[in-house]
Design a protein around this motif. Structure first.
Motif, PDB file in Angstrom:
ATOM      1  N   GLY A  58      54.364  73.500  84.489  1.00  0.00           N
ATOM      2  CA  GLY A  58      55.091  72.945  84.099  1.00  0.00           C
ATOM      3  C   GLY A  58      56.800  72.934  84.213  1.00  0.00           C
ATOM      4  O   GLY A  58      57.587  72.329  84.350  1.00  0.00           O
ATOM      5  N   PHE A  59      56.994  74.172  84.376  1.00  0.00           N
ATOM      6  CA  PHE A  59      58.745  74.806  85.512  1.00  0.00           C
ATOM      7  C   PHE A  59      58.791  73.634  86.265  1.00  0.00           C
ATOM      8  O   PHE A  59      59.790  72.940  86.376  1.00  0.00           O
ATOM      9  CB  PHE A  59      58.431  75.987  85.323  1.00  0.00           C
ATOM     10  N   SER A  71      70.874  79.973  89.300  1.00  0.00           N
ATOM     11  CA  SER A  71      71.510  81.090  90.222  1.00  0.00           C
ATOM     12  C   SER A  71      71.085  82.138  89.805  1.00  0.00           C
ATOM     13  O   SER A  71      69.887  82.344  88.192  1.00  0.00           O
ATOM     14  CB  SER A  71      73.043  80.998  89.724  1.00  0.00           C
ATOM     15  N   CYS A  72      70.593  82.918  90.700  1.00  0.00           N
ATOM     16  CA  CYS A  72      70.325  84.388  90.391  1.00  0.00           C
ATOM     17  C   CYS A  72      71.147  85.166  89.948  1.00  0.00           C
ATOM     18  O   CYS A  72      72.397  84.819  91.009  1.00  0.00           O
ATOM     19  CB  CYS A  72      69.469  84.689  91.528  1.00  0.00           C
ATOM     20  N   ARG A  89      64.975  82.242  86.604  1.00  0.00           N
ATOM     21  CA  ARG A  89      64.257  80.442  86.865  1.00  0.00           C
ATOM     22  C   ARG A  89      64.753  80.072  88.841  1.00  0.00           C
ATOM     23  O   ARG A  89      63.677  79.552  89.281  1.00  0.00           O
ATOM     24  CB  ARG A  89      65.240  79.487  86.137  1.00  0.00           C
ATOM     25  N   TYR A  90      65.551  80.878  89.489  1.00  0.00           N
ATOM     26  CA  TYR A  90      65.933  80.645  90.371  1.00  0.00           C
ATOM     27  C   TYR A  90      65.266  80.730  91.606  1.00  0.00           C
ATOM     28  O   TYR A  90      64.722  80.540  92.114  1.00  0.00           O
ATOM     29  CB  TYR A  90      67.587  81.116  91.075  1.00  0.00           C
ATOM     30  N   CYS A  91      64.476  82.319  91.480  1.00  0.00           N
ATOM     31  CA  CYS A  91      63.668  82.800  92.308  1.00  0.00           C
ATOM     32  C   CYS A  91      62.496  82.536  91.984  1.00  0.00           C
ATOM     33  O   CYS A  91      61.532  82.372  93.104  1.00  0.00           O
ATOM     34  CB  CYS A  91      64.162  84.105  91.926  1.00  0.00           C
TER      35      CYS A  91
END
Length: 118
Positions: A58-59, A71-72, A89-91
């Motif tokens: 889903g993500f 962005s991390c 969320r970036y990684c």
């Protein structure tokens, strides 16, 4: 008459039920093969080209459809596991791509079938 009473009776309905249960059981086992390649949670099958759980599926879907640019906040080396998968969320998205998830995913395969049937 006595010969008919001693014969084993074949019930096709009972045989079909056994066969159907066996096929359904096998199919379910094939779908759940192990762990999600992104976070390590229990996999629910191959989604967008990679073994993944429903959360990562889903993500990935939401991230790709809405074209999110994450962005991390750290060094782009965050640990993505079941407990920490929502922290960066970036990684997580980067790990989805490295695990083999593709933007085309299942939609790419269905569009190929439609074009080949014409």
């Amino acid at each position: 008459m006595n010969g008919e009473e001693n014969e084993a009776k074949f019930d096709p309905l009972e045989e079909n039920v056994d066969i159907q249960l066996q096929v359904v059981g096998t199919t379910r086992d094939e779908q759940i093969t192990g762990n999600c390649l992104i976070c390590g949670d229990r996999s629910t099958g191959k989604h967008y080209g990679a073994e993944s759980c429903d959360g990562c599926k889903g993500f990935f879907r939401r991230s790709v459809r809405k074209n999110h640019q994450y962005s991390c906040r750290f060094q782009r080396t965050c640990e993505i596991d079941r407990d920490k998968r929502n922290q960066c969320r970036y990684c997580r998205l980067k790990k989805c791509f490295r695990a083999g998830m593709r933007k085309e995913g299942k939609y790419f395969a269905s569009s190929l079938r439609e074009s080949s049937s014409v």
